[in-house]
Design an enzyme around this catalytic site. Structure first.
Site, PDB file in Angstrom:
ATOM      1  N   HIS A 157       6.947  15.453   0.072  1.00 17.20           N
ATOM      2  CA  HIS A 157       5.716  16.274   0.138  1.00 17.20           C
ATOM      3  C   HIS A 157       4.644  15.767  -0.829  1.00 17.20           C
ATOM      4  O   HIS A 157       3.812  16.533  -1.288  1.00 17.20           O
ATOM      5  CB  HIS A 157       6.004  17.745  -0.173  1.00 17.20           C
ATOM      6  CG  HIS A 157       7.185  18.295   0.560  1.00 17.20           C
ATOM      7  ND1 HIS A 157       7.076  18.962   1.761  1.00 17.20           N
ATOM      8  CD2 HIS A 157       8.512  18.237   0.264  1.00 17.20           C
ATOM      9  CE1 HIS A 157       8.306  19.321   2.161  1.00 17.20           C
ATOM     10  NE2 HIS A 157       9.179  18.882   1.280  1.00 17.20           N
ATOM     11  N   SER A 278     -18.301  -2.414  -5.468  1.00 19.00           N
ATOM     12  CA  SER A 278     -19.297  -1.561  -4.847  1.00 19.00           C
ATOM     13  C   SER A 278     -20.673  -2.159  -5.097  1.00 19.00           C
ATOM     14  O   SER A 278     -20.906  -2.795  -6.125  1.00 19.00           O
ATOM     15  CB  SER A 278     -19.212  -0.165  -5.455  1.00 19.00           C
ATOM     16  OG  SER A 278     -20.443   0.507  -5.317  1.00 19.00           O
ATOM     17  N   LYS A 284     -16.515  -0.051  -9.916  1.00 19.10           N
ATOM     18  CA  LYS A 284     -15.555   0.107  -8.832  1.00 19.10           C
ATOM     19  C   LYS A 284     -14.775  -1.152  -8.480  1.00 19.10           C
ATOM     20  O   LYS A 284     -15.289  -2.244  -8.510  1.00 19.10           O
ATOM     21  CB  LYS A 284     -16.279   0.587  -7.567  1.00 19.10           C
ATOM     22  CG  LYS A 284     -16.834   1.982  -7.704  1.00 19.10           C
ATOM     23  CD  LYS A 284     -15.792   3.012  -7.363  1.00 19.10           C
ATOM     24  CE  LYS A 284     -15.783   3.190  -5.865  1.00 19.10           C
ATOM     25  NZ  LYS A 284     -14.833   4.184  -5.452  1.00 19.10           N
ATOM     26  N   GLU A 291      -7.032  -0.490   3.107  1.00 18.26           N
ATOM     27  CA  GLU A 291      -7.800   0.516   3.864  1.00 18.26           C
ATOM     28  C   GLU A 291      -8.090   0.020   5.280  1.00 18.26           C
ATOM     29  O   GLU A 291      -7.996   0.767   6.255  1.00 18.26           O
ATOM     30  CB  GLU A 291      -9.127   0.813   3.158  1.00 18.26           C
ATOM     31  CG  GLU A 291      -8.983   1.659   1.912  1.00 18.26           C
ATOM     32  CD  GLU A 291     -10.321   1.833   1.218  1.00 18.26           C
ATOM     33  OE1 GLU A 291     -10.889   2.934   1.285  1.00 18.26           O
ATOM     34  OE2 GLU A 291     -10.811   0.861   0.600  1.00 18.26           O
TER      35      GLU A 291
END
Ligand code: ARG
Length: 458
Positions: A157, A278, A284, A291
């Site tokens: 979970h 970024s 970043k 992804e």
């Protein structure tokens, strides 16, 4: 403008829009090598069966081989008016060797021809994909071996559950890849049957030697029903389904890499070489590669659904709808190859923050089950032990402590069977080490599985 092969029956030219709409040449040109390979086998068989002469077959084979060279060298001009790769090659053949080129298509239809080409193509791709999977499995094993002692929290979970070995976690993906590999093996078996000889749909009136063609092209056997031969695309769907499962697995691993490289987890750091920055936020470092793999999973599932839907209400036998098989199939092949390929170097170069992982196993009651098992060993029924440890956890939460912070006296306050050895029993190391059962996370069990895997990968 060359005449269409079917122009005999027609009095009007094809509309320009219809011609473009109908054509598959922009994507099926990728099948040229397999189309030529199939045609060569067909021509040889025609000669062997006495349908054309040996001399004619030789001429055809020579012509086909030189066309292959033209396409290899990008000297072949592809145009819409020839609709597909099959007609484009046949047309060029006649240009090159004269009217005898027109004999190649004897006893053959594009319906059985295209079925053959896709099977030949997919066979090669499946082998390549299986190699890529093997390679990724080797990487998983490699990284697992290099980090053998590393303990991390295991989750259910997405809540910390029990401590596990990082290597054990990685090897879970090995097992997924193993099933993926096997699925392609099964798929290959059903791809590897030879449809030529089915003709347009009903078979052929010529004395064809279908076994010869099958043999020549390395197929297990010829197909058994002409209608099925030209209209079956199960093998494409099966391939896309196997590919979807690969993507599902890669996507799950991607998701973990993304989570683990977040500041909140900080378990790993992807190499700069597999991350991006970024354009606005200077701090970043983004996990774009996993992804994108996660994202591309959607299009591979989409391809599977597009094929299933295309096929779902087609009456027998061939219908032009079936031409829609190729783009979904090709896109699936390209996408999964790219995704599997990029995973190995990304995993090899990621930094593993062992201390952070171990640290994350502390304070979260990850060894509460081990404490209950301790009580079981002292003769207390598991359910009762579970209840006692539940009370202890509640006490820890109230007093802001971890299990490892409790004194022996505090333990004893909950049950008189607790003794000094409880301290060791609830250490994360002991928790991992105790799970020696086959398939468990103990170092001993993981090492054993690694040995088996390494033998299998050889
Ligand atoms: N381009 C077609 C395809 O990809 C080849 C078969 C065409 N057959 C036909 N009867 N129009 O499916």
């Amino acid at each position: 403008m060359p005449l269409k092969p079917w122009s005999g029956r027609f009095t009007q030219k094809t509309d320009k829009l219809a011609e473009e709409f109908n054509a598959s040449i922009s994507f099926d040109r990728r099948l040229y090598k397999h189309d030529i390979m199939g045609s060569i086998a067909h021509a040889k068989m025609l000669a062997k069966a006495g349908i054309i002469t040996k001399k004619e077959a030789d001429k055809i084979v020579g012509g086909l081989k030189s066309i292959e060279k033209e396409i290899d060298a990008s000297k072949f001009v592809f145009t819409y008016d020839l609709e597909d790769i099959h007609m484009a090659i046949e047309k060029r053949l006649t240009e090159k060797i004269g009217p005898v080129g027109g004999k190649l298509h004897t006893a053959r239809s594009r319906n059985d021809q295209v079925a053959l080409d896709i099977r030949l193509y997919l066979r090669d791709e499946i082998k390549e994909i299986q190699n890529l999977i093997k390679n990724l499995q080797k990487t998983l094993v490699d990284v697992a071996k290099k980090n053998l002692g590393c303990i991390m929290p295991g989750y259910t979970h997405l809540q910390k559950a029990q401590p596990i070995l990082f290597s054990h976690h990685l090897l879970a993906y090995y097992e997924m890849m193993k099933r993926d590999y096997e699925r392609f093996e099964g798929c290959y078996k059903r791809v590897n049957v030879m449809p030529l000889g089915a003709g347009a749909l009903a078979g052929s009136p010529y004395p064809l030697d279908r076994d010869f063609v099958a043999n020549e092209l390395g197929f297990d056997k010829p197909t058994d029903n002409s209608l099925d031969s030209v209209s079956d695309r199960d093998f494409c769907i099966e391939f896309c389904s196997a590919a979807s499962l690969v993507m599902m697995h890669l996507s799950r691993l991607s998701e973990e890499l993304i989570l683990w490289s977040s500041h909140e987890f900080d378990f790993i750091e992807l190499s700069d070489a597999f991350s991006t920055g970024s354009s606005i936020m200077p701090q970043k470092k983004n996990p774009d590669v996993p992804e994108l793999v996660r994202g591309k999973t959607g299009r591979v599932y989409g391809n599977l659904f597009s094929l299933l839907t295309t096929m779902k209400s087609l009456p027998l036998a061939y219908n032009k709808d079936i031409q829609e098989d190729k783009e979904a199939l090709f896109d699936t092949v390209d996408t999964i190859k790219k995704c599997i390929k990029i995973f190995s170097p990304m995993l090899q170069t990621m930094k593993i923050n062992k201390e952070r992982m171990l640290d994350a196993t502390k304070g979260g009651f990850l060894t509460a089950t081990d404490a209950a098992d301790y009580l079981v060993k002292k003769g207390i029924p598991f359910r009762e032990g579970h209840h006692i440890i539940g009370k202890i956890v509640a006490y820890c939460i109230k007093t802001s402590q971890g299990l490892e912070d409790l004194s022996v006296d505090e333990w004893k306050g909950f049950s008189k069977v607790f003794d000094k050895d409880i301290k060791k029993a609830i250490s994360v190391e002991a928790s991992v080490d105790n799970r020696k059962v086959k398939g468990g996370t103990a170092l001993e069990a993981v090492k054993k599985r690694l040995k088996e895997i390494e033998r299998a990968l050889k």
